[in-house]
Design a protein around this motif. Structure first.
Motif, PDB file in Angstrom:
ATOM      1  N   UNK A   1       3.006  13.037  -5.828  1.00 46.95           N
ATOM      2  CA  UNK A   1       3.937  12.738  -4.734  1.00 46.95           C
ATOM      3  C   UNK A   1       3.196  12.654  -3.398  1.00 46.95           C
ATOM      4  N   UNK A   2       2.156  13.486  -3.226  1.00 47.12           N
ATOM      5  CA  UNK A   2       1.317  13.368  -2.035  1.00 47.12           C
ATOM      6  C   UNK A   2       0.618  12.012  -2.034  1.00 47.12           C
ATOM      7  N   UNK A   3       0.110  11.604  -3.199  1.00 48.27           N
ATOM      8  CA  UNK A   3      -0.523  10.288  -3.323  1.00 48.27           C
ATOM      9  C   UNK A   3       0.435   9.173  -2.896  1.00 48.27           C
ATOM     10  N   UNK A   4       1.672   9.279  -3.313  1.00 41.77           N
ATOM     11  CA  UNK A   4       2.666   8.252  -2.965  1.00 41.77           C
ATOM     12  C   UNK A   4       2.857   8.172  -1.452  1.00 41.77           C
ATOM     13  N   UNK A   5       2.889   9.322  -0.784  1.00 36.61           N
ATOM     14  CA  UNK A   5       3.022   9.331   0.676  1.00 36.61           C
ATOM     15  C   UNK A   5       1.803   8.688   1.316  1.00 36.61           C
ATOM     16  N   UNK A   6       0.616   9.049   0.844  1.00 38.01           N
ATOM     17  CA  UNK A   6      -0.609   8.490   1.403  1.00 38.01           C
ATOM     18  C   UNK A   6      -0.655   6.970   1.221  1.00 38.01           C
ATOM     19  N   UNK A   7      -0.273   6.497   0.059  1.00 38.30           N
ATOM     20  CA  UNK A   7      -0.333   5.054  -0.178  1.00 38.30           C
ATOM     21  C   UNK A   7       0.732   4.317   0.628  1.00 38.30           C
ATOM     22  N   UNK A   8       1.854   4.954   0.858  1.00 37.34           N
ATOM     23  CA  UNK A   8       2.908   4.333   1.682  1.00 37.34           C
ATOM     24  C   UNK A   8       2.396   4.034   3.089  1.00 37.34           C
ATOM     25  N   UNK A   9       1.556   4.930   3.638  1.00 39.03           N
ATOM     26  CA  UNK A   9       1.080   4.761   5.003  1.00 39.03           C
ATOM     27  C   UNK A   9      -0.361   4.232   5.068  1.00 39.03           C
ATOM     28  N   UNK A  10      -0.921   3.858   3.926  1.00 41.89           N
ATOM     29  CA  UNK A  10      -2.259   3.290   3.900  1.00 41.89           C
ATOM     30  C   UNK A  10      -3.353   4.276   4.237  1.00 41.89           C
TER      31      UNK A  10
END
Length: 390
Positions: A346-355
């Motif tokens: 889920x942290x990965x998903x946040x990071x990828x959302x904001x590049x």
């Protein structure tokens, strides 16, 4: 997928690869074919031999300046990696980048660091047509085993005179044996690399942390300050006293414990982590940050990492009117905490959302502060319009 790349609207390219060293560099060169680059920054796992990596970079990027450092994990288009390589490629257009290496920071390199920071600031701001706050920032990569970050960062921040600073300390997994930097064809140990960068786009630096203090206090009563070792807490053996404070036995202590029960200090009304690195055979504790006798630690407990991280990135996004790319420096203990709580993806998903692209560190830099268990970063706006006032 073993190699993946992204392109930000500002022209920054990010390539992540899980291939062996030479194959990873060759794959990155292929992904970046046709690009006119002025500088690449490479973050690499300690599973990659730095000599082999340096040779491969010289062969495949012989026309581009290269810098970088070893990591305790990599962040990029393939998510949060272990054993990988992430390359941040700055284009020729839209950016102006100056850099210099600072050697022997553990042996009196602070005065030299001040001179370098002052010189780069004057060279950049003297001909910059935009305000330093919105379009110029400083980036620092530091040897994470130098034990010199606090003095170095304070000196750099003073000499940068208003240019905001962000960065991270190189790691080597959780081995704590050999951290290394790369700078223009050379390997550098016990050093740092300072960049001063101008961009056409507005930028914002930020930090976020996810812990809150408890009433439990631990006072450093015996320590080796030069080597960041605490022998006694509350006049008791350090490891045993820390373990008792969090309800564990000394033999149960380890990296995941340190991530879940950080120690913090209060500075200027705010709490900052002073995280434990290892338990030593004599029952002492080694730290990532500077310590001193008489220092009062507060035992902390984690807050919701997902919520605090998302709030920080959404806040920057709103202030910039949209985020194009984030160069991030994330403490290894935050990663371990995310893994232990089974929220890493889920942290990965946040990071990828904001590049977000960057690496897991042995410490993070934010203006004049050297921090632990924090995410720091520099966010780039999606357009050249003036950002909103904070």
């Amino acid at each position: 997928m073993s190699t993946k790349s992204t392109r930000a609207a500002c022209g920054i390219r990010v390539v992540a690869s899980s291939l062996p060293t030479r194959e990873a560099v060759a794959a990155a060169r292929l992904e970046l074919a046709g690009e006119i680059l002025q500088h690449i920054i490479v973050f690499f796992s300690n599973e990659h031999d730095p000599e082999i990596l340096l040779d491969a970079l010289k062969c495949d990027f012989n026309d581009t300046s290269v810098s970088g450092c070893s990591t305790s994990g990599e962040i990029g288009p393939l998510g949060m990696m272990k054993g990988g390589i992430v390359i941040i490629a700055f284009p020729e257009n839209g950016f102006r980048l100056m850099s210099e290496v600072i050697t022997d920071i553990d042996k009196g390199g602070v005065e030299r660091a001040s001179e370098i920071a002052r010189r780069l600031r004057i060279q950049m701001i003297g001909s910059a047509s935009r305000s330093a706050k919105e379009h110029v920032f400083a980036l620092v990569l530091v040897d994470g085993l130098s034990n010199a970050e606090e003095a170095l960062i304070a000196a750099l921040d003073l000499s940068l005179n208003g240019i905001e600073l962000v960065g991270g300390s190189a790691g080597d997994g959780l081995d704590f044996q050999d951290t290394v930097l790369i700078y223009r064809g050379n390997l550098v140990r016990r050093g740092a690399i300072l960049f001063v960068i101008e961009t056409e786009l507005p930028v914002r630096i930020f930090k976020t942390q996810n812990f809150e203090p408890t009433p439990v206090k631990l006072v450093v009563t015996a320590a080796d300050t030069a080597n960041r070792i605490v022998y006694e807490l509350n006049a008791e053996p350090a490891a045993a006293e820390y373990a008792a404070a969090i309800g564990l036995r000394p033999d149960e202590l380890g990296p995941y414990t340190f991530a879940s029960y950080p120690l913090v200090v209060k500075i200027g009304g705010n709490y900052y982590c002073r995280c434990i690195r290892t338990v030593n055979l004599d029952g002492s504790l080694s730290f990532f940050c500077a310590i001193d006798e008489g220092l009062v630690f507060t035992v902390a407990r984690p807050r919701d990492m997902l919520r605090t991280t998302l709030e920080a990135l959404e806040g920057v996004d709103a202030a910039l009117g949209g985020t194009d790319f984030v160069l991030g420096f994330d403490c290894i203990l935050r990663r371990l905490d995310a893994e232990s709580r089974q929220v890493r993806h889920k942290v990965e998903e946040i990071y990828q959302r904001f590049g977000v692209a960057g690496f897991h560190t042995y410490g993070e830099q934010f203006n004049a502060m050297h921090l632990n268990q924090t995410l720091t970063g520099i966010a780039f706006a999606t357009s050249i319009d003036k950002p909103r006032e904070p």
